[in-house]
Motif scaffolding. Structure first.
Motif, PDB file in Angstrom:
ATOM      1  N   ALA A 198    -104.653   4.792 -38.053  1.00  0.00           N
ATOM      2  CA  ALA A 198    -106.490   6.111 -37.234  1.00  0.00           C
ATOM      3  C   ALA A 198    -106.588   5.480 -36.663  1.00  0.00           C
ATOM      4  CB  ALA A 198    -106.677   5.785 -38.452  1.00  0.00           C
ATOM      5  N   GLU A 199    -106.944   4.152 -36.296  1.00  0.00           N
ATOM      6  CA  GLU A 199    -107.785   2.857 -35.888  1.00  0.00           C
ATOM      7  C   GLU A 199    -106.693   3.109 -34.526  1.00  0.00           C
ATOM      8  OE1 GLU A 199    -109.683  -1.503 -35.525  1.00  0.00           O
ATOM      9  OE2 GLU A 199    -109.512  -1.129 -37.115  1.00  0.00           O
ATOM     10  N   PHE A 200    -105.754   2.280 -34.772  1.00  0.00           N
ATOM     11  CA  PHE A 200    -105.045   2.023 -33.149  1.00  0.00           C
ATOM     12  C   PHE A 200    -104.759   3.244 -33.237  1.00  0.00           C
ATOM     13  CE2 PHE A 200    -100.473   2.833 -32.493  1.00  0.00           C
ATOM     14  CZ  PHE A 200     -99.966   0.983 -31.511  1.00  0.00           C
ATOM     15  N   LEU A 201    -104.343   4.688 -33.463  1.00  0.00           N
ATOM     16  CA  LEU A 201    -103.733   5.996 -32.458  1.00  0.00           C
ATOM     17  C   LEU A 201    -105.410   6.081 -31.882  1.00  0.00           C
ATOM     18  CD1 LEU A 201    -101.989   7.430 -35.252  1.00  0.00           C
ATOM     19  CD2 LEU A 201    -100.591   5.789 -32.943  1.00  0.00           C
ATOM     20  N   GLU A 202    -106.010   5.776 -32.744  1.00  0.00           N
ATOM     21  CA  GLU A 202    -107.686   6.602 -31.861  1.00  0.00           C
ATOM     22  C   GLU A 202    -107.869   5.500 -30.412  1.00  0.00           C
ATOM     23  OE1 GLU A 202    -112.289   6.819 -32.227  1.00  0.00           O
ATOM     24  OE2 GLU A 202    -111.238   6.553 -34.237  1.00  0.00           O
TER      25      GLU A 202
END
Length: 261
Positions: free
Chosen positions: A254-258
């Motif tokens: 989630a952090e990478f995609l955000e």
């Protein structure tokens, strides 16, 4: 992992507890992955997470330290001779690469050969195809990637997007069963990315087994059967695009995609 194989037989590619390091630096440890025949698997993740090295190990461009790699059920990583683990010979590696081709970031075309000559080089000299037969096949592939009118041009006379499409045609001329893509659009200007992705979408639609390392999230959403997320040398999550992009299970995913959206 057997449950991930399809009902028609063995996996196209299978990695079992594969580890790779460069000297004392570990790239990844105990990575396992199954890719089914005709599946398009897209590998995403932060830079330095081991994505490119992983697919280079599948194609024997890098040597693994431990684990096993299978192509269509056959062990292709290391073999046991007299109770000792030994690597494959160059001849054995070359045989594997005929079935498992790779498209690189930087095209790797021969600058002194025309587009047509680049495509027929390997079929004529490696597969021993008659030159006329190889040329006919090359023209059909150039038609497929929309570059018939460039057959007599040299790489320096083409745009980056055109060079990458020639590189894909060159790979297809060897009739591989599996194609690995190492960030095939990362060296291209933004306006040229679409023409390369269109060719890759067509290949996926025709059922080519593909493993694609890319930062193109739109391509991953639209074309991937499965998205694999790597971070710090591990596969942290994998699943269909709608799950990875819509309902990621791992906080790092989630952090990478955000961060990249």
């Amino acid at each position: 992992m057997a449950e991930q194989n399809n009902g028609d037989g063995v996996a196209a590619v299978e990695l079992r507890s594969v580890s790779k390091s460069f000297g004392p630096v570990s790239v990844f440890e105990n990575v396992s992955l199954v890719v089914k025949p005709k599946e398009t698997v897209v590998i995403i993740g932060p830079s330095g997470s081991g994505k490119t090295t992983l697919i280079r190990c599948i194609n024997h461009l890098e040597k693994i330290q431990s684990g096993e790699i299978f192509i269509n059920g056959s062990l292709v990583s290391n073999k046991i001779v007299g109770g000792k683990i030994v690597g494959l010979t160059e001849k054995e590696k070359a045989a594997i690469r005929r079935n498992v081709a790779m498209v690189f970031q930087r095209f790797n075309l021969f600058p002194h050969l025309t587009v047509l000559q680049n495509i027929i080089e390997a079929p004529v000299h490696v597969l021993r195809q008659p030159k006329q037969e190889a040329a006919a096949r090359a023209m059909a592939l150039l038609q497929r990637v929309g570059l018939v009118d460039k057959k007599d041009r040299y790489p320096a006379q083409l745009s980056g997007g055109q060079q990458q499409r020639v590189a894909i045609a060159r790979v297809l001329a060897m009739n591989p069963e599996i194609v690995l893509f190492d960030e095939p659009t990362s060296a291209l200007d933004p306006e040229m990315v679409g023409e390369v992705l269109a060719v890759m979408k067509e290949l996926a639609g025709k059922g080519m087994t593909m493993i694609v390392v890319t930062h193109e999230m739109g391509f991953a959403r639209e074309v991937a059967d499965r998205v694999v997320v790597m971070d710090k040398g591990s596969i942290i999550e994998q699943g269909p695009p709608e799950q990875i992009f819509g309902r990621p299970q791992n906080a790092r995913t989630a952090e990478f995609l955000e961060r990249i959206s």
